[in-house]
Design a protein around this motif. Structure first.
Motif, PDB file in Angstrom:
ATOM      1  N   LEU A 181       0.822  -1.355   0.133  1.00 31.96           N
ATOM      2  CA  LEU A 181      -0.089   0.080   0.115  1.00 31.96           C
ATOM      3  C   LEU A 181       0.983   1.245  -0.116  1.00 31.96           C
ATOM      4  O   LEU A 181       1.830   1.178   0.744  1.00 31.96           O
ATOM      5  N   LEU A 182       0.403   2.194  -0.717  1.00 30.31           N
ATOM      6  CA  LEU A 182       1.357   3.559  -1.067  1.00 30.31           C
ATOM      7  C   LEU A 182       0.701   4.706   0.022  1.00 30.31           C
ATOM      8  O   LEU A 182      -0.447   4.689   0.200  1.00 30.31           O
ATOM      9  N   PRO A 183       1.526   5.587   0.289  1.00 35.64           N
ATOM     10  CA  PRO A 183       0.917   6.749   0.957  1.00 35.64           C
ATOM     11  C   PRO A 183      -0.029   7.545  -0.211  1.00 35.64           C
ATOM     12  O   PRO A 183       0.346   7.419  -1.379  1.00 35.64           O
ATOM     13  N   LEU A 184      -1.021   8.261   0.295  1.00 40.35           N
ATOM     14  CA  LEU A 184      -1.818   9.310  -0.404  1.00 40.35           C
ATOM     15  C   LEU A 184      -0.957  10.429  -0.829  1.00 40.35           C
ATOM     16  O   LEU A 184      -0.288  11.039  -0.143  1.00 40.35           O
ATOM     17  N   HIS A 185      -1.323  10.990  -2.158  1.00 40.04           N
ATOM     18  CA  HIS A 185      -0.377  12.176  -2.697  1.00 40.04           C
ATOM     19  C   HIS A 185      -1.362  13.305  -2.788  1.00 40.04           C
ATOM     20  O   HIS A 185      -1.164  14.242  -3.407  1.00 40.04           O
ATOM     21  N   ASP A 186      -2.794  13.097  -2.466  1.00 38.09           N
ATOM     22  CA  ASP A 186      -3.653  14.351  -2.697  1.00 38.09           C
ATOM     23  C   ASP A 186      -3.493  15.320  -1.472  1.00 38.09           C
ATOM     24  O   ASP A 186      -2.940  15.053  -0.473  1.00 38.09           O
ATOM     25  N   ASP A 187      -4.640  16.242  -1.423  1.00 40.98           N
ATOM     26  CA  ASP A 187      -4.755  17.001  -0.313  1.00 40.98           C
ATOM     27  C   ASP A 187      -5.957  17.270   0.398  1.00 40.98           C
ATOM     28  O   ASP A 187      -6.366  18.355   0.461  1.00 40.98           O
ATOM     29  N   TRP A 188      -6.636  16.171   0.602  1.00 41.89           N
ATOM     30  CA  TRP A 188      -7.835  16.170   1.043  1.00 41.89           C
ATOM     31  C   TRP A 188      -7.688  16.176   2.559  1.00 41.89           C
ATOM     32  O   TRP A 188      -6.778  15.977   3.205  1.00 41.89           O
ATOM     33  N   VAL A 189      -8.977  16.603   3.435  1.00 45.75           N
ATOM     34  CA  VAL A 189      -8.859  16.852   4.590  1.00 45.75           C
ATOM     35  C   VAL A 189      -8.344  15.655   5.418  1.00 45.75           C
ATOM     36  O   VAL A 189      -7.827  15.910   6.489  1.00 45.75           O
ATOM     37  N   ASP A 190      -8.355  14.483   5.112  1.00 49.73           N
ATOM     38  CA  ASP A 190      -8.095  13.122   5.960  1.00 49.73           C
ATOM     39  C   ASP A 190      -6.730  12.623   5.264  1.00 49.73           C
ATOM     40  O   ASP A 190      -6.390  11.494   5.892  1.00 49.73           O
ATOM     41  N   THR A 191      -5.894  13.330   4.498  1.00 51.90           N
ATOM     42  CA  THR A 191      -4.925  12.391   3.728  1.00 51.90           C
ATOM     43  C   THR A 191      -3.688  12.365   4.888  1.00 51.90           C
ATOM     44  O   THR A 191      -3.288  11.257   4.842  1.00 51.90           O
ATOM     45  N   ASP A 192      -3.462  13.179   5.690  1.00 47.33           N
ATOM     46  CA  ASP A 192      -2.477  12.911   6.810  1.00 47.33           C
ATOM     47  C   ASP A 192      -2.851  11.617   7.768  1.00 47.33           C
ATOM     48  O   ASP A 192      -1.980  10.955   8.080  1.00 47.33           O
ATOM     49  N   ILE A 193      -4.165  11.747   7.972  1.00 45.24           N
ATOM     50  CA  ILE A 193      -4.612  10.552   8.825  1.00 45.24           C
ATOM     51  C   ILE A 193      -4.291   9.408   8.145  1.00 45.24           C
ATOM     52  O   ILE A 193      -3.712   8.312   8.921  1.00 45.24           O
ATOM     53  N   TRP A 194      -4.634   8.997   6.712  1.00 46.93           N
ATOM     54  CA  TRP A 194      -4.442   7.973   6.246  1.00 46.93           C
ATOM     55  C   TRP A 194      -2.764   7.429   6.198  1.00 46.93           C
ATOM     56  O   TRP A 194      -2.470   6.464   6.321  1.00 46.93           O
ATOM     57  N   ASN A 195      -2.086   8.681   5.809  1.00 44.70           N
ATOM     58  CA  ASN A 195      -0.784   8.399   5.878  1.00 44.70           C
ATOM     59  C   ASN A 195      -0.045   7.723   7.204  1.00 44.70           C
ATOM     60  O   ASN A 195       0.685   7.056   7.201  1.00 44.70           O
ATOM     61  N   GLN A 196      -0.565   8.601   8.223  1.00 45.75           N
ATOM     62  CA  GLN A 196      -0.158   8.343   9.625  1.00 45.75           C
ATOM     63  C   GLN A 196      -0.564   6.759   9.834  1.00 45.75           C
ATOM     64  O   GLN A 196       0.197   5.998  10.333  1.00 45.75           O
ATOM     65  N   TYR A 197      -1.775   6.250   9.530  1.00 46.14           N
ATOM     66  CA  TYR A 197      -2.258   5.227   9.885  1.00 46.14           C
ATOM     67  C   TYR A 197      -1.306   4.019   9.101  1.00 46.14           C
ATOM     68  O   TYR A 197      -1.042   3.067   9.759  1.00 46.14           O
ATOM     69  N   LEU A 198      -1.012   4.339   7.852  1.00 40.89           N
ATOM     70  CA  LEU A 198      -0.228   3.424   6.917  1.00 40.89           C
ATOM     71  C   LEU A 198       1.277   3.156   7.706  1.00 40.89           C
ATOM     72  O   LEU A 198       1.759   2.125   7.973  1.00 40.89           O
ATOM     73  N   GLU A 199       1.757   4.322   8.283  1.00 46.02           N
ATOM     74  CA  GLU A 199       2.967   4.288   9.108  1.00 46.02           C
ATOM     75  C   GLU A 199       3.020   3.627  10.408  1.00 46.02           C
ATOM     76  O   GLU A 199       3.709   2.635  10.609  1.00 46.02           O
ATOM     77  N   ASP A 200       1.903   3.631  10.951  1.00 43.40           N
ATOM     78  CA  ASP A 200       1.415   2.919  12.200  1.00 43.40           C
ATOM     79  C   ASP A 200       1.375   1.432  12.028  1.00 43.40           C
ATOM     80  O   ASP A 200       1.957   0.842  12.723  1.00 43.40           O
ATOM     81  N   GLN A 201       0.743   1.061  10.875  1.00 45.91           N
ATOM     82  CA  GLN A 201       0.773  -0.401  10.522  1.00 45.91           C
ATOM     83  C   GLN A 201       2.119  -0.930  10.331  1.00 45.91           C
ATOM     84  O   GLN A 201       2.416  -2.017  10.519  1.00 45.91           O
ATOM     85  N   HIS A 202       3.126  -0.049   9.668  1.00 43.07           N
ATOM     86  CA  HIS A 202       4.613  -0.549   9.491  1.00 43.07           C
ATOM     87  C   HIS A 202       5.125  -0.883  10.663  1.00 43.07           C
ATOM     88  O   HIS A 202       5.993  -1.527  11.010  1.00 43.07           O
ATOM     89  N   ASN A 203       5.007   0.270  11.732  1.00 49.27           N
ATOM     90  CA  ASN A 203       5.467   0.101  12.942  1.00 49.27           C
ATOM     91  C   ASN A 203       5.196  -0.946  13.731  1.00 49.27           C
ATOM     92  O   ASN A 203       5.908  -1.485  14.707  1.00 49.27           O
ATOM     93  N   LEU A 204       4.099  -1.519  13.683  1.00 46.17           N
ATOM     94  CA  LEU A 204       3.487  -2.651  14.316  1.00 46.17           C
ATOM     95  C   LEU A 204       4.019  -3.993  13.880  1.00 46.17           C
ATOM     96  O   LEU A 204       3.999  -5.074  14.452  1.00 46.17           O
ATOM     97  N   LEU A 205       4.432  -3.837  12.223  1.00 41.28           N
ATOM     98  CA  LEU A 205       5.106  -5.064  11.997  1.00 41.28           C
ATOM     99  C   LEU A 205       6.425  -5.645  12.937  1.00 41.28           C
ATOM    100  O   LEU A 205       7.151  -4.793  13.068  1.00 41.28           O
TER     101      LEU A 205
END
Ligand SMILES: O=P(O)(O)OC[C@H]1O[C@](O)(CO)[C@@H](O)[C@@H]1O
Ligand SMILES: [Mn+2]
Length: 442
Positions: free
Chosen positions: A75-99
């Motif tokens: 899964l890739l980080p999002l590249h748009d600038d919607w209101v929730d983009t940072d939250i999604w990208n942080q979620y992905l990073e958290d998933q990586h950290n949990l591995l």
């Protein structure tokens, strides 16, 4: 608290989540591409060459997305600038950290199914956001509208029933009111069969009168807490008649089209019978799981109803528009509903929404995806109490009204799951069974 049960994933070949990701999702992306193609001339008329270029860009982003999914890319980080983009990208990073080291990558078939499914719809949204000026085009709108148009007969029968029942509601006794309330609850339940994500792009319209089939479907309701809902609202009404207190009911909406009409019919009935004094609807702010309701779907529906030849339909359209204008009905679309979080995370991810829901007297959660999020999409034992499986999510008394489409279920009686499985091994994914499952709250 003990360790929570694991979340579903699409890892195991042949499992339901695996088949959904492999067989259902790529055609959904293809249908989205087709919808963009179909509207090509419209984009050109509206925006000239820029519109045509945007359409091409959205199509190429969607094709790329389909390829990433089919080849189980990370899964890739999002590249748009919607209101929730940072939250999604942080979620992905958290998933990586949990591995931990033995774990596999964060990818379509390895990670939490709930997460990757939500992420898919968010990526479809990203493809449009990045394709200005057609960013607010809803690739699923045509199929949602089609579901409404094909269900017209059933919708008319329902609107007729509502108006007949409202004519006498003030004078009939409580038992008759209860009977009508329970009928409308069951219609809301079976209306949830109509989601378009299961058979991609293929509308499952409601063609016969939904009222005639309710008795025959009763054995398919595995958890039936209608009595508890009735008692709760009846008590509230008695108190409200003494002290004029507000009775607030919240609908966490699911699909547009026929299902949405069943929800609005119930909302109208609740107001007319004084079982509620205000209704709060919660829809999605982006196109979601193909058929989920956006504000545009609500407005389109009301316009259609108002313009209909049948007075049963046009009356509903006018009354519902009026409820919205007067704020007897309030429509909300908080972005939390289109994030991948389980609902027990709401108090810290969206404390404003949680605080708002705490003001409700009853929250109705429609549909399968809402149930999955209520239970964290976890493999709870079938007989674990519903209250426990909510894992601390208790903003107010709540009820899930859902046809069972995925292998997430709690709160059954001992032996009940095994018994149903004997006669129908596919019972958890067929959508043929339903629940009206209540939790009294904190
Ligand atoms: O509209 P509903 O009832 O939430 O159903 C949508 C369901 O369809 C699926 O996308 C596929 O089965 C599920 O993930 C989801 O739970
Ligand atoms: Mn849905």
């Amino acid at each position: 608290m003990d360790e929570l049960p694991p979340q579903l994933t699409a890892q195991e070949e042949g499992s339901h989540p695996y088949l959904v990701m492999k067989d259902q999702k790529p055609p959904i992306i293809t249908k989205a591409i087709d919808a963009l193609h179909r509207h090509k001339d419209e984009f050109f008329k509206k925006y000239g060459e820029e519109g045509t270029e945007a359409e091409k860009k959205a199509i190429s982003l969607l094709s790329k997305l389909r390829n990433e999914l089919q080849t189980d890319k990370p899964l890739l980080p999002l590249h748009d600038d919607w209101v929730d983009t940072d939250i999604w990208n942080q979620y992905l990073e958290d998933q990586h950290n949990l591995l931990n080291e033995n774990d596999k990558k964060i990818s379509w078939f390895q990670s939490s199914w709930l997460y990757v499914e939500c992420y898919l719809y968010r990526r479809i949204h990203e493809a449009l956001v990045l394709s200005s000026p057609i960013s607010d085009f809803d690739v699923f709108k045509d199929s949602k509208d089609q579901n409404f148009l094909e269900s017209r007969g059933a919708i008319e029968a329902l609107c007729f029933y509502l108006q007949e029942s409202k004519r006498t509601i003030e004078v009939v006794d409580e038992n008759i009111q209860k009977d009508e309330f329970c009928k409308l609850l069951q219609i809301m339940l079976w209306g949830n069969k109509c989601d378009l994500a299961v058979v991609p792009g293929q509308s499952i319209p409601q063609t016969s009168s939904p009222l005639t089939i309710l008795e025959g479907l009763k054995p398919f309701i595995l958890v039936n807490n209608m009595d508890a809902l009735w008692s709760l609202l009846l008590n509230k009404r008695k108190k409200s008649q003494e002290n004029f207190s507000v009775i607030r009911v919240d609908f966490i909406l699911d699909n547009a089209g026929f299902e949405l009409v069943t929800d609005l019919v119930m909302a109208d009935f609740l107001i007319a019978s004084n079982l509620a004094t205000e209704i709060h609807f919660h829809g999605k702010c982006i196109p979601w799981f193909v058929s989920d309701t956006n504000i545009k779907d609500v407005n389109w529906l009301i316009t259609q109803l108002k313009a209909a030849e049948s007075t049963y339909l046009s009356t509903c359209g006018l009354i519902w528009e009026d409820y919205l204008k007067k704020k007897t009905w309030v429509y909300h679309d908080h972005m939390f509903w289109t994030l991948p979080f389980e609902y027990c995370a709401m108090p810290h991810v969206a404390p404003d929404l949680y605080a708002d829901l705490q003001k409700s007297n009853l929250i109705l959660f429609k549909g399968d995806l809402n149930y999955r999020k209520l239970l964290g999409d976890r493999k709870w034992g079938l007989t674990i109490p519903f209250h426990e499986a909510l894992n601390g999510f208790h903003p107010a008394p709540l009820c899930s009204i859902r046809t069972v489409k995925t292998q997430v279920q709690a709160g059954l009686a001992p032996g009940q799951g095994e018994q149903v499985a004997d006669s129908n091994p596919e019972w958890m994914t067929s959508g043929n069974y339903g629940i009206l499952q209540f939790d009294g709250g904190p």
